[in-house]
Design an enzyme around this catalytic site. Structure first.
Site, PDB file in Angstrom:
ATOM      1  CB  VAL A   1      -0.965   0.021   1.213  1.00  0.00           C
ATOM      2  CG1 VAL A   1      -2.055  -1.031   1.061  1.00  0.00           C
ATOM      3  CG2 VAL A   1      -0.218  -0.149   2.523  1.00  0.00           C
ATOM      4  CB  SER A   2       0.541   4.490  -1.584  1.00  0.00           C
ATOM      5  OG  SER A   2       0.436   3.833  -2.829  1.00  0.00           O
ATOM      6  CB  THR A   3      -0.215   6.247   2.961  1.00  0.00           C
ATOM      7  OG1 THR A   3      -1.531   5.706   3.100  1.00  0.00           O
ATOM      8  CG2 THR A   3      -0.151   7.125   1.722  1.00  0.00           C
TER       9      THR A   3
ATOM     10  CD  GLN B   1      -3.373   3.610   0.929  1.00  0.00           C
ATOM     11  OE1 GLN B   1      -2.200   3.385   0.655  1.00  0.00           O
ATOM     12  NE2 GLN B   1      -4.265   3.962   0.013  1.00  0.00           N
TER      13      GLN B   1
END
Length: 197
Positions: free
Chosen positions: A8-10, A13
């Site tokens: 996931v990007s962050t 998340q």
């Protein structure tokens, strides 16, 4: 062995949905990461790629979890294939290098990416040639322009030191010594021509 990769990007998340899908697909190990896909240096992905062995299959929920650009994807696939392993995307059935169709699709992608690289290289080369014709100079900027070099040479001949001349032009003395070397080389070439050498 099937090895999963969830990303996931962050930090906010979570990888739970991906994790469950990878477990259901039979992944014995799952590497998880919370980093943007734009960042090619992802520690968990690097660890996973380092541990891939012959006949392993790297499984992702979607290809965009593995890479954000076609170029990155192809580089990663090349690394996977180099290890003798395969790639499988659970959401994109065509992206499965364990089967003939998936291998064919990725081979086509690789061909398109190579074609794109060649086009970019050709455009860049053509652009450089055109820029040079227009008088654009590539490389590091010159410390002294031709008139300044001529003046520096004249000051040398008048007996000024390299340090004094460098201070005048606000450059390092090494720049002045290079000019002195060019003058000496021109002088020796001229005397060679006179002597018939």
């Amino acid at each position: 062995m099937k090895i999963g990769y969830a990303r996931v990007s962050t930090e906010e998340q979570n990888t739970e949905i991906q994790f469950q899908a990878l477990q259901a697909a039979g992944c014995g190990r799952i590497f998880q990461e919370k980093l943007s896909g734009k960042n090619r240096n992802r520690p968990e992905l690097e660890r996973l790629l380092d541990q891939l062995r012959q006949n392993d299959v790297l499984v992702v929920w979607k290809l965009d979890r593995l890479a954000r650009s076609t170029r990155d994807l192809l580089d990663i696939v090349e690394e996977i294939m180099g290890a003798g392993a395969g790639l499988q995307s659970l959401s994109e059935p065509w992206a499965d290098t364990t089967g003939y169709a998936g291998k064919m699709v990725l081979t086509i992608f690789a061909g398109i990416a190579e074609f794109e690289r060649d086009l970019i290289r050709d455009r860049t080369s053509t652009g450089r040639v055109a820029a040079k014709k227009r008088g654009v100079r590539f490389g590091r900027p010159l410390k002294l322009n031709p008139e300044q070099k001529e003046l520096a040479a004249q000051l040398f001949e008048e007996g000024k030191s390299a340090k004094q001349i460098a201070k005048t032009f606000n450059v390092h003395p090494a720049t002045i010594y290079r000019i002195k070397g060019c003058i000496a080389s021109r002088f020796f070439n001229a005397t060679d021509e006179i002597d018939g050498r």
